[in-house]
Design a protein around this motif. Structure first.
Motif, PDB file in Angstrom:
ATOM      1  N   LEU A   1       0.842  -1.207   0.000  1.00 44.09           N
ATOM      2  CA  LEU A   1       0.000   0.000   0.000  1.00 44.09           C
ATOM      3  C   LEU A   1       0.874   1.253   0.000  1.00 44.09           C
ATOM      4  O   LEU A   1       0.638   2.194  -0.757  1.00 44.09           O
ATOM      5  CB  LEU A   1      -0.907   0.015   1.233  1.00 44.09           C
ATOM      6  CG  LEU A   1      -2.053  -1.002   1.279  1.00 44.09           C
ATOM      7  CD1 LEU A   1      -2.770  -0.938   2.622  1.00 44.09           C
ATOM      8  CD2 LEU A   1      -3.049  -0.747   0.155  1.00 44.09           C
TER       9      LEU A   1
ATOM     10  N   ARG B   1       1.097   4.100  -2.915  1.00 48.54           N
ATOM     11  CA  ARG B   1       0.600   5.450  -2.658  1.00 48.54           C
ATOM     12  C   ARG B   1       1.710   6.496  -2.617  1.00 48.54           C
ATOM     13  O   ARG B   1       1.473   7.660  -2.909  1.00 48.54           O
ATOM     14  CB  ARG B   1      -0.174   5.477  -1.328  1.00 48.54           C
ATOM     15  CG  ARG B   1      -1.430   4.647  -1.326  1.00 48.54           C
ATOM     16  CD  ARG B   1      -2.530   5.265  -2.142  1.00 48.54           C
ATOM     17  NE  ARG B   1      -3.199   6.356  -1.461  1.00 48.54           N
ATOM     18  CZ  ARG B   1      -3.976   7.236  -2.067  1.00 48.54           C
ATOM     19  NH1 ARG B   1      -4.148   7.161  -3.368  1.00 48.54           N
ATOM     20  NH2 ARG B   1      -4.560   8.174  -1.387  1.00 48.54           N
TER      21      ARG B   1
ATOM     22  N   ASP C   1       8.167   3.855  -3.216  1.00 47.14           N
ATOM     23  CA  ASP C   1       8.190   2.947  -4.348  1.00 47.14           C
ATOM     24  C   ASP C   1       9.565   2.906  -4.991  1.00 47.14           C
ATOM     25  O   ASP C   1      10.112   1.862  -5.302  1.00 47.14           O
ATOM     26  CB  ASP C   1       7.135   3.397  -5.364  1.00 47.14           C
ATOM     27  CG  ASP C   1       6.883   2.337  -6.415  1.00 47.14           C
ATOM     28  OD1 ASP C   1       7.056   1.150  -6.085  1.00 47.14           O
ATOM     29  OD2 ASP C   1       6.517   2.692  -7.542  1.00 47.14           O
TER      30      ASP C   1
ATOM     31  N   ARG D   1       0.851  -3.541  -4.462  1.00 44.29           N
ATOM     32  CA  ARG D   1       1.279  -2.305  -5.112  1.00 44.29           C
ATOM     33  C   ARG D   1       0.589  -2.146  -6.471  1.00 44.29           C
ATOM     34  O   ARG D   1       0.058  -1.082  -6.794  1.00 44.29           O
ATOM     35  CB  ARG D   1       2.788  -2.340  -5.288  1.00 44.29           C
ATOM     36  CG  ARG D   1       3.362  -1.251  -6.153  1.00 44.29           C
ATOM     37  CD  ARG D   1       4.859  -1.473  -6.288  1.00 44.29           C
ATOM     38  NE  ARG D   1       5.441  -0.573  -7.250  1.00 44.29           N
ATOM     39  CZ  ARG D   1       5.511  -0.838  -8.556  1.00 44.29           C
ATOM     40  NH1 ARG D   1       5.023  -1.963  -9.018  1.00 44.29           N
ATOM     41  NH2 ARG D   1       6.051   0.024  -9.379  1.00 44.29           N
TER      42      ARG D   1
ATOM     43  N   VAL E   1      -3.020  -1.176  -5.974  1.00 45.12           N
ATOM     44  CA  VAL E   1      -3.194   0.225  -5.589  1.00 45.12           C
ATOM     45  C   VAL E   1      -3.010   1.123  -6.806  1.00 45.12           C
ATOM     46  O   VAL E   1      -3.737   2.091  -7.013  1.00 45.12           O
ATOM     47  CB  VAL E   1      -2.202   0.612  -4.479  1.00 45.12           C
ATOM     48  CG1 VAL E   1      -2.250   2.101  -4.200  1.00 45.12           C
ATOM     49  CG2 VAL E   1      -2.514  -0.167  -3.211  1.00 45.12           C
ATOM     50  N   GLN E   2      -2.035   0.771  -7.641  1.00 45.41           N
ATOM     51  CA  GLN E   2      -1.798   1.618  -8.811  1.00 45.41           C
ATOM     52  C   GLN E   2      -2.895   1.480  -9.853  1.00 45.41           C
ATOM     53  O   GLN E   2      -3.035   2.331 -10.718  1.00 45.41           O
ATOM     54  CB  GLN E   2      -0.428   1.289  -9.410  1.00 45.41           C
ATOM     55  CG  GLN E   2       0.686   1.779  -8.494  1.00 45.41           C
ATOM     56  CD  GLN E   2       2.052   1.479  -9.023  1.00 45.41           C
ATOM     57  OE1 GLN E   2       2.217   0.580  -9.840  1.00 45.41           O
ATOM     58  NE2 GLN E   2       3.048   2.198  -8.552  1.00 45.41           N
TER      59      GLN E   2
ATOM     60  N   LEU F   1     -10.602   7.939  -7.098  1.00 39.02           N
ATOM     61  CA  LEU F   1      -9.858   8.749  -6.136  1.00 39.02           C
ATOM     62  C   LEU F   1     -10.340  10.197  -6.170  1.00 39.02           C
ATOM     63  O   LEU F   1     -10.517  10.838  -5.134  1.00 39.02           O
ATOM     64  CB  LEU F   1      -8.355   8.691  -6.437  1.00 39.02           C
ATOM     65  CG  LEU F   1      -7.702   7.322  -6.227  1.00 39.02           C
ATOM     66  CD1 LEU F   1      -6.248   7.348  -6.651  1.00 39.02           C
ATOM     67  CD2 LEU F   1      -7.819   6.891  -4.776  1.00 39.02           C
TER      68      LEU F   1
ATOM     69  N   ARG G   1      -7.409  11.446   3.806  1.00 40.42           N
ATOM     70  CA  ARG G   1      -6.426  10.440   3.396  1.00 40.42           C
ATOM     71  C   ARG G   1      -6.789   9.049   3.916  1.00 40.42           C
ATOM     72  O   ARG G   1      -6.745   8.064   3.206  1.00 40.42           O
ATOM     73  CB  ARG G   1      -5.053  10.824   3.946  1.00 40.42           C
ATOM     74  CG  ARG G   1      -4.265  11.650   2.960  1.00 40.42           C
ATOM     75  CD  ARG G   1      -2.862  11.910   3.451  1.00 40.42           C
ATOM     76  NE  ARG G   1      -2.024  12.191   2.304  1.00 40.42           N
ATOM     77  CZ  ARG G   1      -1.105  11.359   1.844  1.00 40.42           C
ATOM     78  NH1 ARG G   1      -0.874  10.227   2.422  1.00 40.42           N
ATOM     79  NH2 ARG G   1      -0.389  11.667   0.779  1.00 40.42           N
TER      80      ARG G   1
ATOM     81  N   THR H   1      -9.970   7.670   2.381  1.00 38.71           N
ATOM     82  CA  THR H   1      -9.728   7.287   0.993  1.00 38.71           C
ATOM     83  C   THR H   1      -9.039   5.923   0.953  1.00 38.71           C
ATOM     84  O   THR H   1      -9.368   5.057   0.147  1.00 38.71           O
ATOM     85  CB  THR H   1      -8.840   8.333   0.294  1.00 38.71           C
ATOM     86  OG1 THR H   1      -9.432   9.603   0.467  1.00 38.71           O
ATOM     87  CG2 THR H   1      -8.693   8.031  -1.174  1.00 38.71           C
ATOM     88  N   LEU H   2      -8.097   5.745   1.889  1.00 40.14           N
ATOM     89  CA  LEU H   2      -7.355   4.487   1.912  1.00 40.14           C
ATOM     90  C   LEU H   2      -8.266   3.325   2.287  1.00 40.14           C
ATOM     91  O   LEU H   2      -8.298   2.294   1.618  1.00 40.14           O
ATOM     92  CB  LEU H   2      -6.200   4.605   2.913  1.00 40.14           C
ATOM     93  CG  LEU H   2      -5.211   3.443   2.910  1.00 40.14           C
ATOM     94  CD1 LEU H   2      -4.358   3.489   1.659  1.00 40.14           C
ATOM     95  CD2 LEU H   2      -4.316   3.475   4.145  1.00 40.14           C
TER      96      LEU H   2
ATOM     97  N   VAL I   1      -9.206   2.746  -1.634  1.00 39.71           N
ATOM     98  CA  VAL I   1      -7.995   2.105  -2.161  1.00 39.71           C
ATOM     99  C   VAL I   1      -7.955   0.612  -1.832  1.00 39.71           C
ATOM    100  O   VAL I   1      -7.816  -0.225  -2.717  1.00 39.71           O
ATOM    101  CB  VAL I   1      -6.736   2.815  -1.624  1.00 39.71           C
ATOM    102  CG1 VAL I   1      -5.481   2.068  -2.071  1.00 39.71           C
ATOM    103  CG2 VAL I   1      -6.688   4.249  -2.110  1.00 39.71           C
TER     104      VAL I   1
END
Lengths: 251, 279, 270
Positions: free
Chosen positions: A79, A83, A88, A138, A141-142, A149, A159, A162-163, A167
């Motif tokens: 995650l 994000r 990353d 990952r 999430v992408q 979003l 935040r 949203t997560l 997400v």
């Protein structure tokens, strides 16, 4: 996927292979291959022995604890990487290296750092499983649609919300896929760890059977392990199917 | 590295639609990212290692500096290159065998219903199963020589290569197939001009997974049954408590496998992906 | 005015107009998927050298019908005749333009365009020559060595069109070719298609769900009803296309025809 419709009859060919195994075994060509029915009988006996049951408990414990850690670490890291671009970039390279690295080479290190016990097996399971969970989380999430979003933002979600509300739910198919693949790798990890340590769990049994040429027991244990691996994979696979409907809608 | 290329089941599609794409993306992040970030990433890793070694977290945890020095010494005295040569021979033979057999069987399973019915379930089981358990058995038959190591590599590499080939062919873009049919391509032309090119990214992804599995297999065989090559270096230095040398051997094989996989991908793009060049 | 000549299929008793020289004849086509009936007893004649459109709401089976004519799908019942002969699959006299372009991503524009010729065993020099000509024809000269992903959606579909032109088929089958293309490109494309139709002596069979597009382009519009798809009626909008595109789009007759089709289709839309 039509696979599900095809799969049921397709798996039937395994019966054919078992019959072939039985014939080869009966012909007594290679002592390594006892008849399939003898292996099944041995498996039944094995399941009822105390040694096997204890080994199973040890193995399952190591597997599930290792998987627990892998999920508890892998999903949050995934995650984070999905994000936060900086995370990353810093971690991406290493995750990619370790996901396909020969991790069997690391087991000796674990053995000296953590001892010749179950902790090492737990760590092996963790190491085998965690990277793919990170990568898939990952990726999930992408893949969260940008419009979702933006929707969350325009309706005033912070935040955290949203997560948790957008997400994670949107990435759930990928996260579960990662966990399923992680579990398949984890099973391999638990076996490799125990084989290398060779004094606990199934590793001890494998060692015992192969040293004493107990082929029926050896194959019985192998079949039970394979069955367990398939069961684990199918179990998570079924969970995935349940949420696949909205993954399909999302695309 | 993608998830889905590794998965035997339907959920592959849930991850990114087409297998292999996530892998390409991951590699893109690896190769294409800004140099500065990658350097920072490496520096951070080395620094963490060094600090952990200085504390030290364990008597058996050398610093990064000591490990690097041990690495240099082992390269200089020739023990590391010699071990690599011993380890790589069965790996190359095993992966080549698995590649030829695996791609052949996989493509056949994808094209022919009969082959699919007979063979696909076996490979689905083998790919999910901990094949490492069979390595002790291999020693029985073939002793502790080269053959055993090659077989250990094949045991781990073949299923994933075959299964990827199968899925690649089964997931060929149906629209392209319809196009080929409507422009009167013969069955053979359809295989050569449409199916194989469209399937090739996933087939190559399978080959990379096979190479990665082959590394695991060969190291495992060396640790378990035949004390030679890198596995022997690891075991030997561990037994005499030369931890820096042991860590150097392990780190070198892990880095080597990562570099090999990256090179394979570059070669694949250079030779088979004209459309990706310069983009 | 009343210039809209139409044959009301339902009232006439036997569907389908009696065209003097049909190049494609669809005879009693029924297509079932399991228990759902996608098409039911469809008869259509496609006149030679004309542009015929299959128009209908989504799910009416118009693409299914086109793919049956292309030989890509088998009908449950009925037959398709091309030049009087029943078809049993794709043939050299028909070429298909795909909704999603169906370009090989690993091949350059010219290789994609020459694909059909290559499959027919045309020697390399000759097929590249033809391909180059067709690429010019669709306005893509200079893009021969590009890859599909370097082109816009509209340009990709031009490649698809060039590929279909290259095999010099008598009938071009176009499956919603402009649906993945933005409106401006779409209009330009429609104009080009009209020009092409006059230059090349080809028959076009065209699937769309856009009424304006159908009226603007077609000599005949076959309206299909909702599932199971059947021929509802056939309209021949005799639009005067001598004027500029803008004049056509403002033409009373054009607007009336669009309006009329909308009214008759309205019943199918809940």
């Amino acid at each position: 996927m039509t696979l599900f419709g095809v799969r049921v009859p397709m798996m039937a060919s395994l019966i054919l292979w078992c019959v072939l195994w039985e014939i080869v075994g009966r012909l007594d060509l290679i002592f390594l291959v006892p008849p399939f029915t003898a292996v099944l009988a041995a498996a039944w006996e094995l399941v009822n022995t105390g040694t096997f049951q204890r080994a199973t408990v040890t193995t399952l414990w190591a597997f599930f604890v290792g998987m627990g850690f892998a999920i508890a670490v892998g999903v949050p890291v995934g995650l984070l990487m999905g994000r936060v671009p900086a995370a990353d970039r810093l971690l991406g390279m290493w995750v990619n290296v370790f996901v396909s690295a020969p991790l069997s080479a690391l087991v000796p290190v674990l053995m000296i750092l953590l001892g010749m016990g179950e902790t090492t097996v737990v760590a092996t399971v963790f190491l085998f499983a965690v990277w793919i969970i990170v990568l898939d989380t990952r990726a999930g999430v992408q893949h969260v649609p940008a419009s979702l979003l933006e929707m969350a933002r325009s309706y005033g979600a912070g935040r955290w919300r949203t997560l948790t509300r957008i997400v994670i739910l949107s990435a759930l198919p990928e996260i579960l896929a990662g966990i399923r693949l992680g579990m398949i790798r984890g099973v391999k990890g638990v076996v490799i760890g125990q084989l290398l340590i060779s004094i606990i769990g199934y590793g001890e049994l494998f060692e015992l059977y192969s040293r004493n040429f107990l082929m029926e027991q050896f194959w019985a244990l192998t079949i039970l392990l394979f069955a367990f691996a398939m069961l684990v994979a199918e179990g998570v696979g079924m969970l995935e199917k349940k949420i696949e409907y909205y993954a399909g809608v999302r695309q | 590295m993608s998830s889905n290329v590794h998965s035997p089941g339907a959920a592959a599609a849930a991850v990114s639609g087409r297998p292999g794409r996530a892998l390409a993306r991951a590699a893109g992040a690896l190769v294409g990212g800004p140099m500065l970030w990658r350097l920072a990433s490496v520096a951070l890793f080395c620094l963490t290692w060094e600090v952990a070694g200085r504390i030290p977290v364990s008597y058996a945890f050398p610093t990064f500096g000591a490990t690097a020095a041990a690495f240099a010494a082992m390269v200089a005295d020739g023990s590391l290159p010699a071990a690599f040569a011993v380890t790589l021979l069965p790996l190359v033979i095993g992966v080549t065998l698995s590649a030829v057999l695996g791609v052949g069987i996989g493509v056949l399973m994808g094209l022919r219903r009969g082959a699919e019915w007979i063979a696909a379930p076996v490979f689905i089981v083998l790919q999910a199963a901990p094949m490492a358990a069979l390595i002790p058995l291999v020693t029985f038959v073939y002793g502790i020589g080269l053959t055993s190591k090659v077989l250990a590599v094949c045991l781990l590499a073949l299923p994933v290569i075959a299964l990827n080939g199968y899925k690649a062919v089964r997931n060929v873009n149906p629209s392209l197939l319809a196009m080929a049919r409507s422009f009167l391509a013969s069955p053979w032309q359809r295989v050569v001009r449409i199916i194989l090119p469209d399937a090739s990214p996933v087939i190559f992804a399978g080959l990379r997974l096979g190479v990665s599995a082959g590394f695991i297999g060969v190291i495992l065989a060396e640790l378990l049954i035949t004390p030679t090559g890198i596995g022997d270096l690891i075991t030997y230095h561990r037994s005499i408590a030369n931890y820096a040398e042991m860590y150097a051997s392990i780190a070198s094989i892990i880095v080597f496998s990562a570099v090999t996989l990256a090179v394979l991908q570059t070669v694949e793009v250079a030779l088979f992906r004209p459309e990706k060049k310069g983009t | 005015m009343g210039a809209v000549r139409r044959i009301d299929a339902a009232r006439a008793g036997r569907p389908g107009p009696a065209t003097a020289d049909p190049i494609v004849q669809v005879r009693g086509i029924t297509k079932r998927y399991g228990s759902t009936e996608a098409l039911k007893d469809v008869d259509v004649d496609v006149p030679r050298g004309k542009l015929t459109t299959l128009l209908g709401p989504s799910g009416c089976g118009k693409t299914t019908l086109l793919k049956i004519v292309a030989g890509l799908l088998d009908a449950t019942a009925g037959e398709v005749l091309v030049n009087g002969k029943p078809i049993s699959g794709p043939g050299p006299e028909r070429a298909f333009v795909f909704q999603d372009f169906a370009l090989m991503p690993w091949a350059t524009v010219i290789t994609n365009v020459a694909f059909g010729l290559e499959m027919r065993g045309v020697p390399k020099a000759e097929r590249l020559e033809t391909a180059r000509h067709c690429i010019r024809e669709v306005g893509l000269a200079g893009f021969e060595d590009r890859y599909p992903h370097e082109l816009s959606g509209g340009m990709r579909q031009r490649v698809g069109l060039a590929r279909a032109l290259a095999v010099s088929a008598d009938v071009l089958l176009l499956d919603e070719p402009f649906s993945a293309v933005d409106e401006q490109t779409r209009r330009k494309f429609q104009e080009d298609l009209l020009r092409l139709r006059h230059q090349e002596n080809k028959t076009f069979l065209f699937v769309t769900h856009s009424i304006e597009e159908a009226v603007y382009l077609s000599d005949a519009i076959v309206m299909l009803s909702r599932r199971p798809g059947r021929v509802n009626r056939i309209i021949e909008p005799a639009i005067d296309r001598s004027g500029s595109p803008d004049e056509i789009r403002r033409d009373r007759h054009y607007l009336d025809t669009v309006e009329e089709i909308w009214h008759s289709l309205r019943d199918f839309v809940e």
